[in-house]
Design an enzyme around this catalytic site. Sequence first.
Site, mmCIF file in Angstrom:
data_model
loop_
_atom_site.group_PDB
_atom_site.id
_atom_site.type_symbol
_atom_site.label_atom_id
_atom_site.label_comp_id
_atom_site.label_asym_id
_atom_site.label_seq_id
_atom_site.Cartn_x
_atom_site.Cartn_y
_atom_site.Cartn_z
ATOM 1 N N ASP A 1 -2.499 -18.295 2.326
ATOM 2 C CA ASP A 1 -3.521 -18.929 1.679
ATOM 3 C C ASP A 1 -4.275 -20.050 2.579
ATOM 4 O O ASP A 1 -5.446 -20.279 2.624
ATOM 5 C CB ASP A 1 -3.279 -19.641 0.047
ATOM 6 C CG ASP A 1 -1.714 -20.171 0.036
ATOM 7 O OD1 ASP A 1 -1.013 -19.939 0.816
ATOM 8 O OD2 ASP A 1 -1.624 -20.832 -0.889
ATOM 9 N N LYS B 1 4.005 -15.229 2.391
ATOM 10 C CA LYS B 1 3.903 -16.053 1.249
ATOM 11 C C LYS B 1 5.209 -16.530 0.863
ATOM 12 O O LYS B 1 5.791 -16.062 -0.510
ATOM 13 C CB LYS B 1 3.199 -15.394 -0.023
ATOM 14 C CG LYS B 1 2.747 -15.962 -0.960
ATOM 15 C CD LYS B 1 1.598 -17.178 -0.985
ATOM 16 C CE LYS B 1 1.406 -17.824 -2.351
ATOM 17 N NZ LYS B 1 0.519 -19.185 -2.050
ATOM 18 N N ASP C 1 -10.426 -8.886 8.245
ATOM 19 C CA ASP C 1 -11.968 -8.711 7.976
ATOM 20 C C ASP C 1 -12.386 -10.153 8.067
ATOM 21 O O ASP C 1 -13.392 -10.319 8.590
ATOM 22 C CB ASP C 1 -11.997 -8.013 6.650
ATOM 23 C CG ASP C 1 -12.293 -6.756 6.665
ATOM 24 O OD1 ASP C 1 -11.851 -5.990 7.647
ATOM 25 O OD2 ASP C 1 -12.551 -6.120 5.527
ATOM 26 N N ASP D 1 -4.975 -6.666 5.982
ATOM 27 C CA ASP D 1 -6.124 -6.256 5.774
ATOM 28 C C ASP D 1 -7.208 -7.135 5.364
ATOM 29 O O ASP D 1 -8.279 -7.198 6.227
ATOM 30 C CB ASP D 1 -5.943 -5.454 4.481
ATOM 31 C CG ASP D 1 -7.101 -4.259 4.048
ATOM 32 O OD1 ASP D 1 -7.874 -4.464 4.630
ATOM 33 O OD2 ASP D 1 -6.819 -3.748 3.186
ATOM 34 N N TYR E 1 0.978 -1.129 -0.071
ATOM 35 C CA TYR E 1 0.004 0.171 -0.037
ATOM 36 C C TYR E 1 0.848 1.044 -0.050
ATOM 37 O O TYR E 1 0.250 2.405 -0.172
ATOM 38 C CB TYR E 1 -0.916 0.103 1.178
ATOM 39 C CG TYR E 1 -1.979 -0.975 1.192
ATOM 40 C CD1 TYR E 1 -2.105 -2.046 0.237
ATOM 41 C CD2 TYR E 1 -2.693 -1.187 2.241
ATOM 42 C CE1 TYR E 1 -2.839 -2.809 0.339
ATOM 43 C CE2 TYR E 1 -3.681 -2.421 2.221
ATOM 44 C CZ TYR E 1 -3.903 -3.209 1.250
ATOM 45 O OH TYR E 1 -4.732 -4.133 1.106
#
Length: 360
Positions: free
Chosen positions: A227, A195, A255, A251, A146
């Site tokens: 994942d 990852k 959620d 992020d 970001y």
Amino acid sequence: MNYKIALIPGDGIGPEIVKEAVKVLDRAGEKFGFSLDYTKLLMGGASIDVHGIPLTDETVALAKSSDAVLMGSIGGDAKTSPWYQLEPSKRPEAGLLKIRKELNLFANLRPAYLYDELKAACPLRDEIIGNGFDMMIMRELTGGLYFGERKTFEENGIKKAIDTLTYDENEIRRIAKRGFDIAMKRRKKVTSVDKANVLDSSRLWRSVVEEVAKDYPEVTLEHMLVDNCAMQLVKDPGQFDVILTENMFGDILSDEASMVTGSIGMLSSASLNETKFGLYEPSHGSAPDIAGKDIANPIATILSAAMMLRFSLDLDQAADAVEQAVKQVLKDGYRTGDIMSEGCIQVGCTKMGDLIAERI
Ligand code: NAD
């Protein structure tokens, strides 16, 4: 002990829920022998109405000079509020981004906890819920994808876009330390999510986290690919204590984790910098649709205030007492409208604050 708290009620239901959090904090202060001095600050729409901008430099300076910031939420209805006629940099949400940046709040904490009494709101099956879950998602907030360089361009008539994911070892080390410190206050387990089978930034992440782990021999560290973590959150959420991860993974996973608790009015959050300083706020927004009706659920803000006691003020006993009071109120059958279920007693925002304060 006396502490200076910057209070940002904000917009919509913000002032109502912050008032209840202050009520509970003051009660905890009486019981545990500390006092809080509040300085009320304007941010978001409330600041636009007075100053024409969502956050002034004076407000930032006052926030910086406090021991911690407790916030309600900011923003209005984007379709009807005049705040959204302004250019994006002057809208309420710009204040939020600015304060996070100015205060260098690089560590975002979002607990996901399933209360026994609210199990019905959890979208997972009973056999998956098991004995419930209680995890803390720790997300790096000021680096990674970001904040990396980005551009959109055309090459040989084909449109292309590039985003870059960069981390340096210091950025990783400081969030990892925070994660391990917090695990020490909990069940002493860190799941570091990356990852590393594909990304260089994740391989660096993993090696720095392992290095930091050496200073915390009591904490169990495991690594998990992002994942797999997304799957495990809905397959066996009870396995997690602290999930430590970079900005974008955090992020998405935070959620997902909050959704499995099923009730937005219950979810607290904290954003911390390198010192003990932090900004505490509910995960939900300003709910303009129910503002001023005394029906909002103040629990997310009250639990954010408990996090403030724990992480910024080191008042762990008082934090425990606030969290226990919330559990007791739910056990006693009281609910605000958003978490109401059959056989319970529905109460408003003010009454919920009173009931929690009484139980401390
Ligand atoms: P929202 O979280 O405000 O509301 C979503 C739904 O949940 C609404 O139906 C609302 O009534 C309900 N709800 C939210 N909090 C509740 C509570 N404590 N008790 C009972 N019900 C509750 O999300 P939204 O409607 O998408 O956004 C409204 C405004 O809030 C927007 O301006 C948005 O930008 C802003 N926002 C601010 C923050 C923040 O300050 N950090 C975060 C998210 C959204």
